[in-house]
Motif scaffolding. Structure first.
Motif, mmCIF file in Angstrom:
data_model
loop_
_atom_site.group_PDB
_atom_site.id
_atom_site.type_symbol
_atom_site.label_atom_id
_atom_site.label_comp_id
_atom_site.label_asym_id
_atom_site.label_seq_id
_atom_site.Cartn_x
_atom_site.Cartn_y
_atom_site.Cartn_z
ATOM 1 N N LEU A 177 -35.894 -0.583 -55.011
ATOM 2 C CA LEU A 177 -35.131 0.255 -54.086
ATOM 3 C C LEU A 177 -35.570 -0.001 -52.649
ATOM 4 O O LEU A 177 -34.737 -0.124 -51.743
ATOM 5 N N HIS A 178 -36.876 -0.097 -52.427
ATOM 6 C CA HIS A 178 -37.368 -0.338 -51.069
ATOM 7 C C HIS A 178 -36.910 -1.689 -50.536
ATOM 8 O O HIS A 178 -36.521 -1.799 -49.365
ATOM 9 N N LYS A 179 -36.920 -2.704 -51.376
ATOM 10 C CA LYS A 179 -36.460 -4.021 -50.920
ATOM 11 C C LYS A 179 -34.969 -3.974 -50.587
ATOM 12 O O LYS A 179 -34.512 -4.600 -49.619
ATOM 13 N N TRP A 180 -34.219 -3.241 -51.383
ATOM 14 C CA TRP A 180 -32.784 -3.093 -51.126
ATOM 15 C C TRP A 180 -32.544 -2.367 -49.801
ATOM 16 O O TRP A 180 -31.703 -2.770 -49.003
ATOM 17 N N LEU A 181 -33.305 -1.303 -49.556
ATOM 18 C CA LEU A 181 -33.161 -0.559 -48.302
ATOM 19 C C LEU A 181 -33.594 -1.399 -47.103
ATOM 20 O O LEU A 181 -32.993 -1.315 -46.024
ATOM 21 N N MET A 182 -34.633 -2.195 -47.271
ATOM 22 C CA MET A 182 -35.067 -3.080 -46.189
ATOM 23 C C MET A 182 -33.939 -4.017 -45.775
ATOM 24 O O MET A 182 -33.698 -4.256 -44.581
ATOM 25 N N ASN A 183 -33.235 -4.539 -46.780
ATOM 26 C CA ASN A 183 -32.128 -5.451 -46.505
ATOM 27 C C ASN A 183 -30.920 -4.710 -45.935
ATOM 28 O O ASN A 183 -30.286 -5.161 -44.977
ATOM 29 N N LEU A 184 -30.623 -3.546 -46.511
ATOM 30 C CA LEU A 184 -29.455 -2.772 -46.091
ATOM 31 C C LEU A 184 -29.557 -2.337 -44.636
ATOM 32 O O LEU A 184 -28.579 -2.388 -43.876
ATOM 33 N N TYR A 185 -30.765 -1.910 -44.233
ATOM 34 C CA TYR A 185 -30.955 -1.399 -42.875
ATOM 35 C C TYR A 185 -31.701 -2.365 -41.953
ATOM 36 O O TYR A 185 -32.028 -2.015 -40.817
ATOM 37 N N ASN A 186 -31.985 -3.560 -42.500
ATOM 38 C CA ASN A 186 -32.688 -4.585 -41.716
ATOM 39 C C ASN A 186 -33.938 -3.994 -41.063
ATOM 40 O O ASN A 186 -34.128 -4.053 -39.835
ATOM 41 N N THR A 187 -34.785 -3.423 -41.896
ATOM 42 C CA THR A 187 -35.967 -2.732 -41.386
ATOM 43 C C THR A 187 -37.184 -3.053 -42.242
ATOM 44 O O THR A 187 -37.042 -3.338 -43.440
ATOM 45 N N PRO A 188 -38.381 -3.029 -41.674
ATOM 46 C CA PRO A 188 -39.590 -3.315 -42.466
ATOM 47 C C PRO A 188 -39.942 -2.152 -43.398
ATOM 48 O O PRO A 188 -39.516 -1.007 -43.167
ATOM 49 N N ALA A 189 -40.725 -2.444 -44.402
ATOM 50 C CA ALA A 189 -41.079 -1.451 -45.413
ATOM 51 C C ALA A 189 -41.774 -0.230 -44.821
ATOM 52 O O ALA A 189 -41.564 0.896 -45.284
ATOM 53 N N GLU A 190 -42.580 -0.431 -43.775
ATOM 54 C CA GLU A 190 -43.343 0.688 -43.220
ATOM 55 C C GLU A 190 -42.454 1.715 -42.512
ATOM 56 O O GLU A 190 -42.906 2.816 -42.184
ATOM 57 N N HIS A 191 -41.182 1.379 -42.286
ATOM 58 C CA HIS A 191 -40.258 2.327 -41.663
ATOM 59 C C HIS A 191 -39.470 3.139 -42.701
ATOM 60 O O HIS A 191 -38.606 3.933 -42.330
ATOM 61 N N ILE A 192 -39.765 2.900 -43.988
ATOM 62 C CA ILE A 192 -38.985 3.531 -45.053
ATOM 63 C C ILE A 192 -39.818 4.587 -45.771
ATOM 64 O O ILE A 192 -40.973 4.341 -46.129
#
Length: 435
Positions: A177-192
């Motif tokens: 899920l985190h990898k998907w969100l990183m791609n969806l929002y173009n953001t690094p993991a530490e921002h999630i």
């Protein structure tokens, strides 16, 4: 803090092992694994040789001072280990096929961790893992057992209830899920930040924040979802999703969209084969790749396996325990008072702060009222099935099936249980030992 770690991988011949190997190599400076022992059984010797030799080539390419051992001697691998990981499948993919096919005959979802198929995997797996725990108690009492053998939550609860081993269960869904969100929002993991509530393969995401901004309403309104290769795609009902107020795990489609999911399974069974048969083809391709003496890294094709990122999740957890990182990971741990509507000794899947002494569950901020009943019902089934596995009890197995939300009646449960037990007879001696 030790500067030379020993890791034992039970089920070392698994197709996931190259991913685990990649993670261990990448993090060597922060987590110095000097000995990696890949363990399998006689039936898995051929795969162990292939995977083990690929692992050795990966280490050779890295230039790191790490030894890779392949063995069928589990006790030798476990002796003085710091971490033991499990990625085993009792009965291999042939057993999984029956977990899928037999329930389908009765008009019931057939899946390896959800419903009747999940119970059969638990019945086959729990006794074997408890034997492993006896070895760990004797040979490495301070080791951490990191379990991602499915059904991970049930297996982890059985270990906590019936052994003294320090065990944590984990799944690939949260990291996926985190990898998907990183791609969806173009953001690094530490921002999630995401909040998980529920059980393994039965969780809801009740918070999704990107750089502190609440994105859950947006995801629900757009029916955005993270899924995986082992769960067929089916679209959520928009009114239901918004009113639920949480992002359901893709496994919850089996409960919320049972008719559509069953139809998809029955069509797949006829035209493309069930998931077990598809995975057999994927694995055959992977092991063909693994045999190449020129391959010295994890192949991209491994991501086709439904459990992609399992091994990465395991290495993340290992590193956090070793370094006392105190980061947050979604794990399978003993409930305590985290979810007050479940027994304190049950295992749940929630966010935890990972310390050297183990994971500490984080208090949940949102538990939708609508999810409590289903969670409690499935937990009741899980606890009955765990005791059935340990006792070899048909009576408890029947009660577990009858009380599973996906099983329609006592009659169906009894007929299905007889067929499932007979199909897996060689792996369930305790159920057939009585006169």
């Amino acid at each position: 803090m030790k500067d030379a770690l020993k890791v034992a991988v039970i089920g070392g011949g698994s197709s996931y092992t190259p991913e685990l190997m990649e993670g261990i190599i990448t993090r060597f400076a922060k987590m110095p694994v000097k000995e990696l022992w890949l363990v399998d059984i006689e039936e898995g010797r051929h795969k162990l040789d292939i995977v083990g030799n690929l692992a050795k080539r990966m280490v050779r390419k890295s230039g790191l001072p790490m030894e890779v051992h392949m063995t069928l001697d589990r006790r030798r691998a476990i002796d003085q280990a710091d971490f033991v990981t499990t990625q085993m499948r009792v009965g291999q993919l042939g057993a999984r096929k029956w977990d899928e096919h037999i329930p389908n005959r009765y008009g019931v979802i057939g899946q390896e961790t959800t419903g009747p198929g999940g119970m059969m995997k638990a019945l086959r797996t729990i006794p074997v893992l408890l034997e492993l725990c006896r070895d760990i108690e004797e040979l490495s009492p301070d080791a951490w057992l990191l379990n991602f053998t499915n059904p991970a939550g049930m297996v982890t609860e059985a270990i906590h209830k019936y052994s003294n081993v320090k065990s944590i269960g984990l799944c690939n869904a949260p990291i996926g899920l985190h990898k998907w969100l990183m791609n969806l929002y173009n953001t690094p993991a530490e921002h999630i930040y995401t909040e998980f509530v529920g059980l393994n393969h039965l969780h809801w995401v009740t918070r999704v924040e990107i750089a502190g901004v609440d994105k859950l309403p947006e995801l629900l309104a757009r029916r955005e979802e993270y899924s995986a290769g082992n769960v067929p795609p089916s679209e959520w009902d928009p009114d239901f999703l918004v009113s639920l107020g949480a992002l359901p795990s893709y496994y919850l489609k089996y409960f919320y969209m049972t008719d559509a999911m069953l139809d998809e399974q029955l069509v797949s069974k006829v035209h493309g084969g069930t998931r077990a048969e598809i995975v057999q083809k994927v694995e055959a391709e992977l092991f063909e790749l693994y045999q190449s003496p020129d391959l010295q890294e994890k192949p991209k094709q491994l991501e086709k396996r439904g459990g992609a990122y399992y091994s990465e999740a395991a290495v993340n957890l290992m590193e956090s325990l070793y370094n006392d990182k105190r980061d947050i990971q979604a794990l399978n741990v003993v409930n305590g008072t985290t979810l007050d509507f479940l027994p304190e000794d049950s295992v749940i899947e929630v966010n935890c702060v990972v310390t050297r002494s183990g994971p500490l569950p984080v208090a949940v901020t949102k538990v939708p009222e609508s999810v409590k009943g289903l969670t409690a019902a499935v937990k009741t089934y899980e606890r009955l099935a765990i005791d059935a596995a340990v006792q070899g009890s048909r009576e408890l197995a029947l009660q577990a099936l009858v009380h599973h939300p996906l099983v329609p009646s006592v009659r169906v449960a009894k007929l299905m249980l007889d067929d499932l037990l007979e199909a897996h007879k060689r792996y369930l001696p305790a159920f057939f030992s009585r006169a």
